[in-house]
Design a protein around this motif. Structure first.
Motif, PDB file in Angstrom:
ATOM      1  N   SER A 180       0.844  -1.192   0.000  1.00 29.51           N
ATOM      2  CA  SER A 180       0.000   0.000   0.000  1.00 29.51           C
ATOM      3  C   SER A 180       0.882   1.247   0.000  1.00 29.51           C
ATOM      4  CB  SER A 180      -0.912   0.014   1.225  1.00 29.51           C
ATOM      5  OG  SER A 180      -0.164   0.320   2.382  1.00 29.51           O
ATOM      6  N   SER A 181       0.329   2.321  -0.478  1.00 29.69           N
ATOM      7  CA  SER A 181       1.080   3.578  -0.504  1.00 29.69           C
ATOM      8  C   SER A 181       1.427   4.036   0.906  1.00 29.69           C
ATOM      9  CB  SER A 181       0.282   4.651  -1.240  1.00 29.69           C
ATOM     10  OG  SER A 181      -0.964   4.863  -0.602  1.00 29.69           O
ATOM     11  N   LYS A 182       0.587   3.710   1.866  1.00 29.64           N
ATOM     12  CA  LYS A 182       0.868   4.076   3.270  1.00 29.64           C
ATOM     13  C   LYS A 182       2.137   3.388   3.760  1.00 29.64           C
ATOM     14  CE  LYS A 182      -3.146   6.136   3.707  1.00 29.64           C
ATOM     15  NZ  LYS A 182      -3.216   7.503   3.306  1.00 29.64           N
ATOM     16  N   LEU A 183       2.263   2.109   3.446  1.00 25.15           N
ATOM     17  CA  LEU A 183       3.453   1.368   3.869  1.00 25.15           C
ATOM     18  C   LEU A 183       4.689   1.896   3.157  1.00 25.15           C
ATOM     19  CD1 LEU A 183       4.621  -0.950   5.546  1.00 25.15           C
ATOM     20  CD2 LEU A 183       4.156  -2.472   3.626  1.00 25.15           C
ATOM     21  N   LEU A 184       4.557   2.217   1.883  1.00 24.52           N
ATOM     22  CA  LEU A 184       5.698   2.744   1.127  1.00 24.52           C
ATOM     23  C   LEU A 184       6.183   4.073   1.703  1.00 24.52           C
ATOM     24  CD1 LEU A 184       4.551   1.859  -2.484  1.00 24.52           C
ATOM     25  CD2 LEU A 184       6.402   0.782  -1.199  1.00 24.52           C
TER      26      LEU A 184
END
Length: 192
Positions: A180-184
């Motif tokens: 997910s973009s949050k994790l990235l």
């Protein structure tokens, strides 16, 4: 009074669920990132992060995204921490199955049981040559071994007394997985 249609209500519930998970991960990152390396809570912190990874990694053709299997390679001490988390996850409607496997878990991979393979530091060093084959099986490889992210997908690194995620996007892509973009945004991203 506006009454939501069933589909809109389901979408709204899904969005609330995702926002709650993002909030929980953010709180966990903020709270656990400040825990000292010397406190002796490394495995506990790693177990929490390992559990939360299932919410931010996407597996292809994952029909039941509420059930995830975490396989521990030569790291039985992590099992106790994950079993505590397993009970809490079940209360929230998420199922985490924990398996202890020795060396390279060919039987588990053959039957596509493992979503995540967590390698002990010793197992990570001896399994480096086999990691490429594991990536071809849609498995997220994780370890706290130093420099694991050179060959594996996710490395848990304690730097300056804080847990940092190092995410190898090339290995993740080779595994057919996406983050997910949050994790990235939260992880240190490498692509070697």
């Amino acid at each position: 009074m506006y009454i939501l249609k069933v589909e809109e209500r389901n979408f709204a519930n899904l969005m609330i669920y995702k926002i709650r998970n993002i909030f929980l991960l953010s709180v966990l990152l903020l709270n656990t990132a400040n825990v000292s390396y010397a406190d002796g809570h490394q495995k506990d912190i790693q177990a929490v992060f390992l559990y939360n990874l299932v919410n931010y990694i996407f597996w292809p053709n994952d029909k039941n995204n509420n059930v995830h299997n975490i396989c521990l390679v030569n790291d039985p001490s992590m099992e106790n921490y994950l079993l505590q988390i397993q009970k809490k996850a079940k209360e929230r409607g998420s199922i985490i199955n924990v398996y202890n496997v020795n060396d390279v878990p060919d039987e588990y991979l053959k039957n596509k049981i493992c979503h995540i393979l967590f390698f002990s530091e010793n197992a990570a060093k001896t399994s480096l040559s086999r990691l490429a084959g594991l990536h071809a099986k849609n498995v997220l490889t994780v370890s706290a071994a130093k420099n694991f992210s050179r060959n594996g997908s996710v490395e848990f690194a304690f730097l300056d007394g804080r847990l940092k995620l190092i995410l190898n996007t090339k290995k993740l892509k080779e595994s057919g997985l996406s983050a997910s973009s949050k994790l990235l945004r939260l992880a240190k991203v490498v692509s070697n």
